[in-house]
Design a protein around this motif. Structure first.
Motif, PDB file in Angstrom:
ATOM      1  N   ILE A   7      65.294  86.447  53.933  1.00 44.60           N
ATOM      2  CA  ILE A   7      63.385  87.097  54.307  1.00 44.60           C
ATOM      3  C   ILE A   7      62.581  86.864  54.846  1.00 44.60           C
ATOM      4  CG2 ILE A   7      61.773  85.647  52.794  1.00 44.60           C
ATOM      5  CD1 ILE A   7      63.724  83.183  51.516  1.00 44.60           C
ATOM      6  N   PRO A   8      62.622  88.002  55.143  1.00 49.28           N
ATOM      7  CA  PRO A   8      61.617  89.193  56.220  1.00 49.28           C
ATOM      8  C   PRO A   8      60.131  88.384  56.160  1.00 49.28           C
ATOM      9  CG  PRO A   8      61.469  90.667  54.724  1.00 49.28           C
ATOM     10  CD  PRO A   8      62.867  89.973  53.894  1.00 49.28           C
ATOM     11  N   ALA A   9      59.684  88.046  56.919  1.00 44.63           N
ATOM     12  CA  ALA A   9      58.530  87.401  57.101  1.00 44.63           C
ATOM     13  C   ALA A   9      57.369  86.700  58.083  1.00 44.63           C
ATOM     14  CB  ALA A   9      58.814  85.431  57.220  1.00 44.63           C
ATOM     15  N   ARG A  10      56.126  87.878  58.158  1.00 44.49           N
ATOM     16  CA  ARG A  10      55.427  88.578  59.348  1.00 44.49           C
ATOM     17  C   ARG A  10      54.220  87.471  59.235  1.00 44.49           C
ATOM     18  NH1 ARG A  10      52.940  92.813  58.297  1.00 44.49           N
ATOM     19  NH2 ARG A  10      51.767  92.873  60.372  1.00 44.49           N
ATOM     20  N   TYR A  11      54.063  87.069  60.039  1.00 46.86           N
ATOM     21  CA  TYR A  11      52.607  86.296  60.021  1.00 46.86           C
ATOM     22  C   TYR A  11      51.741  87.055  60.084  1.00 46.86           C
ATOM     23  CZ  TYR A  11      49.384  82.421  61.565  1.00 46.86           C
ATOM     24  OH  TYR A  11      49.024  81.094  61.652  1.00 46.86           O
ATOM     25  N   ALA A  12      51.540  87.952  60.882  1.00 48.05           N
ATOM     26  CA  ALA A  12      50.030  88.632  60.265  1.00 48.05           C
ATOM     27  C   ALA A  12      50.040  89.355  59.171  1.00 48.05           C
ATOM     28  CB  ALA A  12      49.749  89.516  61.421  1.00 48.05           C
ATOM     29  N   SER A  13      48.461  89.627  57.727  1.00 47.52           N
ATOM     30  CA  SER A  13      48.453  89.621  57.119  1.00 47.52           C
ATOM     31  C   SER A  13      47.271  90.132  57.170  1.00 47.52           C
ATOM     32  CB  SER A  13      48.991  89.337  56.029  1.00 47.52           C
ATOM     33  OG  SER A  13      48.745  89.627  54.794  1.00 47.52           O
ATOM     34  N   THR A  14      47.307  91.576  56.918  1.00 51.91           N
ATOM     35  CA  THR A  14      46.084  92.301  56.426  1.00 51.91           C
ATOM     36  C   THR A  14      45.176  92.017  55.487  1.00 51.91           C
ATOM     37  OG1 THR A  14      47.142  94.909  57.248  1.00 51.91           O
ATOM     38  CG2 THR A  14      44.518  94.818  56.457  1.00 51.91           C
ATOM     39  N   ARG A  15      45.492  91.399  54.606  1.00 50.77           N
ATOM     40  CA  ARG A  15      44.583  91.416  53.108  1.00 50.77           C
ATOM     41  C   ARG A  15      44.788  90.092  53.707  1.00 50.77           C
ATOM     42  NH1 ARG A  15      46.471  94.078  47.758  1.00 50.77           N
ATOM     43  NH2 ARG A  15      48.856  94.246  48.690  1.00 50.77           N
ATOM     44  N   PHE A  16      45.318  88.934  53.921  1.00 48.34           N
ATOM     45  CA  PHE A  16      45.240  87.549  53.678  1.00 48.34           C
ATOM     46  C   PHE A  16      46.604  87.080  54.806  1.00 48.34           C
ATOM     47  CE2 PHE A  16      46.513  83.656  50.587  1.00 48.34           C
ATOM     48  CZ  PHE A  16      45.357  82.618  51.473  1.00 48.34           C
ATOM     49  N   PRO A  17      45.585  86.563  55.648  1.00 48.74           N
ATOM     50  CA  PRO A  17      46.040  86.606  57.706  1.00 48.74           C
ATOM     51  C   PRO A  17      47.001  84.866  56.658  1.00 48.74           C
ATOM     52  CG  PRO A  17      43.999  87.281  58.269  1.00 48.74           C
ATOM     53  CD  PRO A  17      44.268  87.134  56.271  1.00 48.74           C
ATOM     54  N   ALA A  18      47.930  84.913  57.630  1.00 54.41           N
ATOM     55  CA  ALA A  18      49.176  83.557  58.201  1.00 54.41           C
ATOM     56  C   ALA A  18      49.083  83.779  55.973  1.00 54.41           C
ATOM     57  CB  ALA A  18      47.695  82.206  58.137  1.00 54.41           C
ATOM     58  N   LYS A  19      49.528  84.212  55.294  1.00 54.97           N
ATOM     59  CA  LYS A  19      49.094  84.067  54.021  1.00 54.97           C
ATOM     60  C   LYS A  19      50.720  82.984  53.715  1.00 54.97           C
ATOM     61  CE  LYS A  19      51.675  88.447  52.433  1.00 54.97           C
ATOM     62  NZ  LYS A  19      51.466  89.360  51.785  1.00 54.97           N
ATOM     63  N   LEU A  20      51.811  83.471  54.227  1.00 59.87           N
ATOM     64  CA  LEU A  20      53.303  81.911  54.107  1.00 59.87           C
ATOM     65  C   LEU A  20      53.298  81.283  54.571  1.00 59.87           C
ATOM     66  CD1 LEU A  20      55.439  85.674  55.026  1.00 59.87           C
ATOM     67  CD2 LEU A  20      54.722  84.968  53.036  1.00 59.87           C
ATOM     68  N   MET A  21      51.802  80.635  55.450  1.00 58.14           N
ATOM     69  CA  MET A  21      52.045  79.237  55.992  1.00 58.14           C
ATOM     70  C   MET A  21      50.877  78.710  55.349  1.00 58.14           C
ATOM     71  SD  MET A  21      54.254  78.167  58.340  1.00 58.14           S
ATOM     72  CE  MET A  21      53.272  77.151  58.957  1.00 58.14           C
ATOM     73  N   GLN A  22      50.514  78.868  54.104  1.00 58.91           N
ATOM     74  CA  GLN A  22      49.068  78.587  53.188  1.00 58.91           C
ATOM     75  C   GLN A  22      50.393  77.782  52.556  1.00 58.91           C
ATOM     76  OE1 GLN A  22      45.649  78.556  53.767  1.00 58.91           O
ATOM     77  NE2 GLN A  22      46.983  80.674  54.693  1.00 58.91           N
ATOM     78  N   ASP A  23      49.062  76.292  51.903  1.00 58.47           N
ATOM     79  CA  ASP A  23      50.058  75.607  51.291  1.00 58.47           C
ATOM     80  C   ASP A  23      50.335  75.776  49.825  1.00 58.47           C
ATOM     81  OD1 ASP A  23      50.235  72.180  51.124  1.00 58.47           O
ATOM     82  OD2 ASP A  23      49.090  73.019  49.260  1.00 58.47           O
ATOM     83  N   LEU A  24      51.732  75.391  48.925  1.00 58.69           N
ATOM     84  CA  LEU A  24      51.522  75.776  47.817  1.00 58.69           C
ATOM     85  C   LEU A  24      52.402  74.360  47.334  1.00 58.69           C
ATOM     86  CD1 LEU A  24      51.664  77.294  45.322  1.00 58.69           C
ATOM     87  CD2 LEU A  24      53.664  78.624  45.964  1.00 58.69           C
ATOM     88  N   CYS A  25      51.342  73.483  47.377  1.00 59.59           N
ATOM     89  CA  CYS A  25      51.591  72.368  46.028  1.00 59.59           C
ATOM     90  C   CYS A  25      52.124  71.259  47.176  1.00 59.59           C
ATOM     91  CB  CYS A  25      52.018  72.936  44.390  1.00 59.59           C
ATOM     92  SG  CYS A  25      51.199  73.087  44.198  1.00 59.59           S
TER      93      CYS A  25
END
Length: 245
Positions: A7-25
């Motif tokens: 699973i490649p996981a970049r921290y930076a994201s143009t449209r939604f920064p840090a999206k992978l570290m956001q809370d999902l329930c």
């Protein structure tokens, strides 16, 4: 045959920064994705490969396996290739880090391609779905693919392909879904090859494989991935998670 998921996981994201570290329930998006890949039971091992100390520490703190990228990378293939270079594996499946609702059936179809490929004719396998709406077909953000009679990719483009000069001849349009399964050797070859003009023009890494003669077997699916690219996507993902659990 040893099959792993990366699973490649970049921290930076143009449209939604840090999206992978956001809370999902109750857990982060990347942790939910990692756990879904493990729970699919399709893989001998699952790894997250990341450029971020935050993501690396997050996965390890949850008991998962994470790899820190050493170099900066232009593409997901490059990042994965670096991570698996010294691993004894046969097939590497790229799972999208921002899609926690993994479609097990689609991933199983990709793996089956290689199990049935006794003559090693397939270098990569990937997914496509039929699209019929003109606005979807014409949108350059939706990558289209054309295939031969054996379902091997001929070309990928952001443009409309094929161009419909003659109507009513039964042409079908397919959108590429960017989930890949690679033979390890194809991935390592990609890592050592230069970007050429087609890839540079379209900004599509899969064209590098085609430009250097790799064979990409396409699998048709009806699955529509649920990626988290915006805050609105995250809200919908939370609603879906709550309705499913």
């Amino acid at each position: 045959m040893k099959i792993i998921a990366v699973i490649p996981a970049r921290y930076a994201s143009t449209r939604f920064p840090a999206k992978l570290m956001q809370d999902l329930c109750g857990k982060t998006v990347i942790t939910r994705t990692y756990e879904a890949a493990v729970q699919s039971k399709l893989f001998d091992e699952v790894f997250v490969v990341t450029d971020s100390d935050l993501i690396f520490n997050e996965i390890e703190s949850q008991g998962g396996k994470a790899i820190k990228s050493i170099r900066e990378h232009e593409s997901g293939s490059d990042r994965i290739a670096e991570a698996v270079a010294n691993m004894d594996v046969d097939i590497v499946v790229n799972v999208q880090g921002d899609e926690p609702f993994i479609d097990t059936d689609s991933l199983q179809q990709l793996i089956t391609v290689f199990r049935n490929d006794a003559e090693n004719k397939v270098d990569l396998a990937s997914l496509m779905r039929e699209i019929t709406d003109d606005s979807t077909i014409e949108n350059p953000n939706n990558v289209k693919v054309v295939v031969d009679q054996s379902q091997f990719a001929l070309y990928f483009s952001r443009s409309v392909i094929p161009f419909s000069r003659e109507k009513n001849v039964g042409v079908r349009y397919f959108q590429h879904i960017g989930i890949y399964a690679f033979r390890k050797q194809a991935l390592m070859d990609f890592y050592s090859l230069p970007m050429k003009s087609l890839e540079a023009s379209e900004k599509l890494e899969q064209l590098r494989y085609l430009e250097f003669g790799k064979r990409i077997k396409m699998v048709e699916t009806s699955h529509i991935g649920i990626g988290i690219d915006t805050e609105e996507d995250l809200f919908r993902a939370r609603e879906m998670w709550n309705s499913n659990h």
